[in-house]
Enzyme design. Structure first.
Site, short mmCIF file in Angstrom:
data_model
loop_
_atom_site.label_atom_id
_atom_site.label_comp_id
_atom_site.label_asym_id
_atom_site.label_seq_id
_atom_site.Cartn_x
_atom_site.Cartn_y
_atom_site.Cartn_z
N HIS A 19 2.32 -1.89 -3.89
CA HIS A 19 1.44 -0.75 -3.65
C HIS A 19 1.81 0.43 -4.56
CE1 HIS A 19 -0.05 2.57 -0.76
NE2 HIS A 19 -1.12 1.97 -1.25
N HIS A 67 -3.42 8.00 -7.67
CA HIS A 67 -4.08 7.80 -6.39
C HIS A 67 -4.91 9.00 -5.95
CE1 HIS A 67 -4.44 7.92 -1.96
NE2 HIS A 67 -4.66 6.63 -2.10
#
Length: 261
Positions: A19, A67
């Site tokens: 991730h 992100h």
């Protein structure tokens, strides 16, 4: 494990998806940031085959792995990614593991598979154009089904031998959850048409998203199920025992050891 019939899924499972790369506690203490060049390199060095990352567009039109829509959490700068140039962002990330663009990720790590979340509509066409030649090792996702479809359409226009894989957006997942009580294989297959993976949390608020029925319906449609974001080793083992096909985790090194045969 289902057969999604796409080369993105040819390596044996269960899958460990790093991730935003791999940032161990020690690396974080030294300033390494998620989605940095160093974080992707760390996942690669740890032997991880899959990296989950996120795509935004800088003010000068470059796709970067980042992100958040703004820079405050990662760099302390309050501006939006869309308002800074590539050079400005690279300077801000210099002491945090280094900025990595999508182009750099694909070229610098030719053996990695990338699970790319298209965060904004403005990045979709550029993402699609850049991944077209790498479709065998790219999966496109987004909370927005529209964003991921725009990226896939752009990849198709750009050519390439293999269309990238894709996972369902929230709209598709909502339709699937509504269809499950009807116990209709035909209906769930129709909802999941064109989708290779479901990437879901165990719960969304009070709603339990991941259930044995969802896993069975996905597998019946030859769709994999990946769960995010799972960092506890016991939870990793429990979810794999339930039948999920992949774990999205901040601790890919831990998951590698826990889930290895």
């Amino acid at each position: 494990m289902p057969d999604p019939k796409h080369p993105f899924f040819t390596s044996p499972g269960p899958r460990v998806l790093a991730h935003r790369g791999l940032v161990t506690p020690g690396a974080a203490a030294q300033g390494m940031a998620e989605n940095s060049f160093a974080a992707v390199a760390a996942a690669h060095a740890a032997g991880i085959a899959y990296v989950e990352s996120d795509c935004h567009l800088t003010s000068d039109g470059v796709v970067v792995l980042f992100h958040d829509a703004d820079l405050s959490r990662v760099t302390g700068d309050p501006r939006m990614v869309a308002d800074v140039s590539l050079v400005e962002l690279a300077t801000l990330m210099e002491s945090r593991g280094g900025l990595i663009t999508l182009e750099q990720a694909l070229e610098s790590f030719p053996t990695l598979h990338f699970n790319l979340d298209v965060k904004v509509a403005s990045a979709a066409a550029a993402v699609g154009g850049q991944i077209a030649e790498h479709g065998a090792r790219v999966l496109v996702t987004s909370f927005s089904d529209s964003h991921r479809k725009q990226a896939l359409d752009a990849a198709a226009r750009a050519g390439g031998d293999v269309t990238p894989a894709t996972s369902a957006g929230t709209g598709t997942i909502a339709r699937l959850l509504a269809a499950l009580p009807l116990r209709s294989s035909r209906l769930t297959r129709r909802v999941l048409a064109g989708v290779h993976a479901l990437q879901v949390p165990e719960r969304h608020g009070r709603l339990r998203v991941l259930t044995p029925r969802l896993i069975a319906a996905a597998h019946d449609a030859d769709v994999e199920v990946h769960v995010w974001t799972v960092n506890d080793p016991a939870d990793m083992q429990r979810l794999i025992a339930m039948g999920v096909d992949g774990i999205v985790t901040d601790r890919a090194d831990v998951a590698r050891d826990v889930l290895s045969p």
